[in-house]
Write an enzyme that holds these catalytic residues in place. Structure first.
Site, PDB file in Angstrom:
ATOM      1  N   GLU A  36       0.965  15.450 -53.001  1.00  0.00           N
ATOM      2  CA  GLU A  36       2.275  14.966 -52.575  1.00  0.00           C
ATOM      3  C   GLU A  36       3.031  14.414 -53.774  1.00  0.00           C
ATOM      4  OE1 GLU A  36       1.610  12.252 -49.264  1.00  0.00           O
ATOM      5  OE2 GLU A  36      -0.191  13.385 -48.697  1.00  0.00           O
TER       6      GLU A  36
ATOM      7  N   GLU B  24       9.615  10.341 -44.661  1.00  0.00           N
ATOM      8  CA  GLU B  24       8.646   9.616 -43.846  1.00  0.00           C
ATOM      9  C   GLU B  24       8.942   8.135 -43.968  1.00  0.00           C
ATOM     10  OE1 GLU B  24       3.852   8.524 -43.823  1.00  0.00           O
ATOM     11  OE2 GLU B  24       4.611  10.101 -45.141  1.00  0.00           O
TER      12      GLU B  24
END
Length: 249
Positions: free
Chosen positions: A54, A164
């Site tokens: 990520e 997120e």
């Protein structure tokens, strides 16, 4: 506490990397134990044993001691159970560039209705070594050794791009922590946050457009996403939201 997402994704093939130009903002964070991030996920394996790489930017007071957006990376090889970490907090990612600080503050920051700024990140699997390399702008930063992973040692099976947040639900109310700019995608350029030129790396080590893009939204009245494509922006999307509002109590 729970995670909430507004992401675009592609799946159904073997992927060897991803890239995106990611709009940069300083989102409002309601509680120090919450965060807001904008990143892409390169993943493979089952849910219980998922492998991910990520990269993107995040505002995370508990991790950094302030509310600034910061460059970050993350990895796991066992579904976030025992392996992996942010930045260089554990062994794993091998940094080769001493000019770029993992966890460093990013600037300049976009202004609502004003100038827009973005970062460009590419992660790809080197065909020779099998290691996963990261480029930030035009600079090679470092790599995740292939040996860290049980599934990503071969290829990825999905790519996700988007936002997120952590919702701590203090006093039973939805958090007012922003995703992206804190404005919904319908507001468009210079108001809503965007990703553009989202691409994947194919088996021949070429950047190509994804073959089909889906979306995942946890709670669209709190955070949402709208995808599109154009000549100069390629595949793109606007995403984000304010969190708590009249439709997101």
């Amino acid at each position: 506490m729970s995670e909430q997402y507004a992401v675009a994704y592609t799946a159904g093939a073997k992927y060897y990397g991803a890239q995106a130009i990611i709009n940069l903002w300083k989102p409002n964070i309601q509680q120090p134990n919450e965060f807001s991030l904008s990143q892409f996920w390169i993943g493979g394996g089952s849910n219980e044993n998922i492998n991910t790489i990520e990269a993107g930017w995040q505002a995370c007071p508990n991790l950094y001691g302030d509310y600034n957006p910061r460059l970050f990376i993350y990895w796991t090889s066992d579904g976030y159970h025992t392996t992996g970490c942010y930045n260089l907090h554990c062994s794993g990612f091998i940094q080769v560039n001493n000019q770029i600080a993992m966890g460093g503050s990013l600037s300049p920051i976009s202004a609502y209705g004003g100038s827009q700024y973005a970062i460009n990140i590419l992660v790809w699997k080197d065909p020779g070594s099998g290691n996963w390399w990261m480029r930030f702008g035009n600079s090679y930063v470092g790599y995740w050794p292939s040996s860290l992973f049980s599934d990503l040692d071969k290829s990825a099976s999905f790519i996700e791009w988007g936002g997120e947040i952590i919702n701590s639900k203090s006093n039973g109310q939805h958090t007012s922590t922003n995703m992206g700019s804190g404005h919904f995608p319908r507001e468009g350029f210079s108001k809503a946050s965007f990703f553009k030129n989202i691409q994947v790396v194919d088996g021949s080590n070429y950047l190509i457009d994804p073959n089909g893009i889906g979306t995942i939204v946890t709670q669209s009245n709190c955070y949402d996403i709208q995808t599109g494509s154009s000549g100069s922006w390629g595949n793109y999307f606007f995403y984000g939201g304010s969190g708590r509002n009249n439709n997101c109590p």
